[in-house]
Design a protein around this motif. Structure first.
Motif, PDB file in Angstrom:
ATOM      1  N   MET A  12       3.755   0.663   8.724  1.00  0.00           N
ATOM      2  CA  MET A  12       4.348   1.810   9.338  1.00  0.00           C
ATOM      3  C   MET A  12       4.908   1.481  10.718  1.00  0.00           C
ATOM      4  O   MET A  12       5.999   1.930  11.064  1.00  0.00           O
ATOM      5  N   ALA A  13       4.155   0.716  11.483  1.00  0.00           N
ATOM      6  CA  ALA A  13       4.600   0.323  12.817  1.00  0.00           C
ATOM      7  C   ALA A  13       5.827  -0.578  12.720  1.00  0.00           C
ATOM      8  O   ALA A  13       6.721  -0.514  13.562  1.00  0.00           O
ATOM      9  N   LYS A  14       5.824  -1.404  11.658  1.00  0.00           N
ATOM     10  CA  LYS A  14       6.963  -2.318  11.471  1.00  0.00           C
ATOM     11  C   LYS A  14       8.241  -1.538  11.179  1.00  0.00           C
ATOM     12  O   LYS A  14       9.305  -1.829  11.706  1.00  0.00           O
ATOM     13  N   GLU A  15       8.134  -0.515  10.336  1.00  0.00           N
ATOM     14  CA  GLU A  15       9.296   0.316  10.015  1.00  0.00           C
ATOM     15  C   GLU A  15       9.771   1.097  11.240  1.00  0.00           C
ATOM     16  O   GLU A  15      10.974   1.246  11.467  1.00  0.00           O
ATOM     17  N   HIS A  16       8.826   1.568  12.027  1.00  0.00           N
ATOM     18  CA  HIS A  16       9.169   2.305  13.240  1.00  0.00           C
ATOM     19  C   HIS A  16       9.906   1.402  14.242  1.00  0.00           C
ATOM     20  O   HIS A  16      10.874   1.809  14.870  1.00  0.00           O
ATOM     21  N   HIS A  17       9.432   0.165  14.345  1.00  0.00           N
ATOM     22  CA  HIS A  17      10.062  -0.809  15.231  1.00  0.00           C
ATOM     23  C   HIS A  17      11.482  -1.144  14.755  1.00  0.00           C
ATOM     24  O   HIS A  17      12.409  -1.242  15.572  1.00  0.00           O
ATOM     25  N   GLU A  18      11.668  -1.292  13.454  1.00  0.00           N
ATOM     26  CA  GLU A  18      12.996  -1.561  12.892  1.00  0.00           C
ATOM     27  C   GLU A  18      13.929  -0.373  13.101  1.00  0.00           C
ATOM     28  O   GLU A  18      15.121  -0.541  13.383  1.00  0.00           O
ATOM     29  N   ASP A  19      13.417   0.846  12.979  1.00  0.00           N
ATOM     30  CA  ASP A  19      14.224   2.040  13.231  1.00  0.00           C
ATOM     31  C   ASP A  19      14.676   2.099  14.692  1.00  0.00           C
ATOM     32  O   ASP A  19      15.810   2.476  14.983  1.00  0.00           O
ATOM     33  N   GLU A  20      13.789   1.724  15.603  1.00  0.00           N
ATOM     34  CA  GLU A  20      14.161   1.697  17.020  1.00  0.00           C
ATOM     35  C   GLU A  20      15.272   0.685  17.279  1.00  0.00           C
ATOM     36  O   GLU A  20      16.210   0.953  18.037  1.00  0.00           O
ATOM     37  N   LYS A  21      15.165  -0.473  16.621  1.00  0.00           N
ATOM     38  CA  LYS A  21      16.194  -1.495  16.790  1.00  0.00           C
ATOM     39  C   LYS A  21      17.530  -1.007  16.234  1.00  0.00           C
ATOM     40  O   LYS A  21      18.579  -1.217  16.832  1.00  0.00           O
ATOM     41  N   ARG A  22      17.493  -0.342  15.065  1.00  0.00           N
ATOM     42  CA  ARG A  22      18.732   0.179  14.477  1.00  0.00           C
ATOM     43  C   ARG A  22      19.364   1.237  15.385  1.00  0.00           C
ATOM     44  O   ARG A  22      20.577   1.267  15.584  1.00  0.00           O
ATOM     45  N   GLU A  23      18.529   2.105  15.921  1.00  0.00           N
ATOM     46  CA  GLU A  23      19.030   3.146  16.823  1.00  0.00           C
ATOM     47  C   GLU A  23      19.633   2.522  18.081  1.00  0.00           C
ATOM     48  O   GLU A  23      20.678   2.950  18.570  1.00  0.00           O
ATOM     49  N   GLU A  24      18.971   1.509  18.603  1.00  0.00           N
ATOM     50  CA  GLU A  24      19.483   0.807  19.789  1.00  0.00           C
ATOM     51  C   GLU A  24      20.814   0.134  19.481  1.00  0.00           C
ATOM     52  O   GLU A  24      21.752   0.179  20.291  1.00  0.00           O
ATOM     53  N   MET A  25      20.939  -0.458  18.305  1.00  0.00           N
ATOM     54  CA  MET A  25      22.195  -1.095  17.901  1.00  0.00           C
ATOM     55  C   MET A  25      23.307  -0.053  17.752  1.00  0.00           C
ATOM     56  O   MET A  25      24.443  -0.291  18.147  1.00  0.00           O
ATOM     57  N   ARG A  26      22.980   1.112  17.173  1.00  0.00           N
ATOM     58  CA  ARG A  26      23.977   2.172  17.049  1.00  0.00           C
ATOM     59  C   ARG A  26      24.454   2.662  18.417  1.00  0.00           C
ATOM     60  O   ARG A  26      25.634   2.918  18.620  1.00  0.00           O
ATOM     61  N   GLN A  27      23.542   2.768  19.358  1.00  0.00           N
ATOM     62  CA  GLN A  27      23.906   3.194  20.705  1.00  0.00           C
ATOM     63  C   GLN A  27      24.808   2.151  21.387  1.00  0.00           C
ATOM     64  O   GLN A  27      25.784   2.505  22.043  1.00  0.00           O
ATOM     65  N   LEU A  28      24.466   0.887  21.197  1.00  0.00           N
ATOM     66  CA  LEU A  28      25.295  -0.177  21.778  1.00  0.00           C
ATOM     67  C   LEU A  28      26.693  -0.180  21.160  1.00  0.00           C
ATOM     68  O   LEU A  28      27.696  -0.316  21.864  1.00  0.00           O
ATOM     69  N   GLU A  29      26.765  -0.024  19.840  1.00  0.00           N
ATOM     70  CA  GLU A  29      28.064   0.018  19.177  1.00  0.00           C
ATOM     71  C   GLU A  29      28.870   1.234  19.631  1.00  0.00           C
ATOM     72  O   GLU A  29      30.089   1.151  19.838  1.00  0.00           O
ATOM     73  N   ALA A  30      28.200   2.361  19.816  1.00  0.00           N
ATOM     74  CA  ALA A  30      28.891   3.573  20.263  1.00  0.00           C
ATOM     75  C   ALA A  30      29.413   3.390  21.687  1.00  0.00           C
ATOM     76  O   ALA A  30      30.552   3.781  22.004  1.00  0.00           O
ATOM     77  N   SER A  31      28.609   2.793  22.564  1.00  0.00           N
ATOM     78  CA  SER A  31      29.063   2.589  23.940  1.00  0.00           C
ATOM     79  C   SER A  31      30.204   1.565  23.987  1.00  0.00           C
ATOM     80  O   SER A  31      31.158   1.716  24.756  1.00  0.00           O
ATOM     81  N   LEU A  32      30.126   0.547  23.130  1.00  0.00           N
ATOM     82  CA  LEU A  32      31.208  -0.436  23.056  1.00  0.00           C
ATOM     83  C   LEU A  32      32.493   0.209  22.552  1.00  0.00           C
ATOM     84  O   LEU A  32      33.578  -0.043  23.082  1.00  0.00           O
ATOM     85  N   GLN A  33      32.391   1.082  21.565  1.00  0.00           N
ATOM     86  CA  GLN A  33      33.558   1.787  21.049  1.00  0.00           C
ATOM     87  C   GLN A  33      34.131   2.718  22.113  1.00  0.00           C
ATOM     88  O   GLN A  33      35.342   2.837  22.258  1.00  0.00           O
ATOM     89  N   ASP A  34      33.260   3.372  22.892  1.00  0.00           N
ATOM     90  CA  ASP A  34      33.732   4.229  23.985  1.00  0.00           C
ATOM     91  C   ASP A  34      34.503   3.413  25.024  1.00  0.00           C
ATOM     92  O   ASP A  34      35.535   3.856  25.528  1.00  0.00           O
ATOM     93  N   GLU A  35      33.984   2.232  25.350  1.00  0.00           N
ATOM     94  CA  GLU A  35      34.686   1.374  26.314  1.00  0.00           C
ATOM     95  C   GLU A  35      36.048   0.940  25.767  1.00  0.00           C
ATOM     96  O   GLU A  35      37.039   0.918  26.495  1.00  0.00           O
ATOM     97  N   ARG A  36      36.100   0.588  24.496  1.00  0.00           N
ATOM     98  CA  ARG A  36      37.376   0.209  23.883  1.00  0.00           C
ATOM     99  C   ARG A  36      38.372   1.359  23.916  1.00  0.00           C
ATOM    100  O   ARG A  36      39.547   1.175  24.230  1.00  0.00           O
ATOM    101  N   ASP A  37      37.906   2.560  23.589  1.00  0.00           N
ATOM    102  CA  ASP A  37      38.781   3.732  23.627  1.00  0.00           C
ATOM    103  C   ASP A  37      39.269   4.005  25.044  1.00  0.00           C
ATOM    104  O   ASP A  37      40.434   4.350  25.259  1.00  0.00           O
TER     105      ASP A  37
END
Length: 138
Positions: A1-26
């Motif tokens: 359970m902790a492993k899945e939670h940790h992976e979800d946090e990483k995915r969310e962090e990656m989505r935030q980074l991609e969103a901020s990168l897309q905002d900078e590109r725009d």
């Protein structure tokens, strides 16, 4: 359970980074591209010009520096040209007059008024010798 939670946090962090990168590109696409330099390596906008880091700064007021270094403003050369142009009235006008013209031009280019006087007197001496020499032979 902790492993899945940790992976979800990483995915969310990656989505935030991609969103901020897309905002900078725009944001970059919406800004005026003529005001920014583009680097060739990664095609990201660069606000600093590389030549300003490599080139020596341009000095606008270098006249006092030239006087400190001992570089004349053309006055000495103008005086020499003036003396040669005066000599050309009496002796070898084509030789001394030509040298007076050349030195007068260089002195005038450095900002000396005496250079202009030497130039004019040399031209007058050469013209006078061209008129007077044929008359004196007869």
């Amino acid at each position: 359970m902790a492993k899945e939670h940790h992976e979800d946090e990483k995915r969310e962090e990656m989505r935030q980074l991609e969103a901020s990168l897309q905002d900078e590109r725009d944001q970059v696409e919406n800004t005026d591209r003529t005001s920014k330099e583009w680097s060739y390596a990664n095609t990201e906008p660069v606000d600093v010009e590389a030549a300003s880091e490599l080139a020596e700064p341009v000095r606008r007021d270098n006249i006092p520096d030239r006087k400190k270094e001992g570089v004349s403003d053309g006055r000495t050369m103008g005086i020499i040209a003036l003396v040669l142009s005066l000599i050309s009235f009496f002796l070898l006008p084509f030789l001394f007059g030509s040298v007076g013209i050349i030195l007068g031009v260089f002195a005038a280019a450095r900002g000396s008024r005496i250079g202009w006087w030497a130039l004019a007197l040399s031209v007058i001496a050469i013209a006078a010798s061209m008129v007077i020499t044929p008359i004196m032979r007869y």
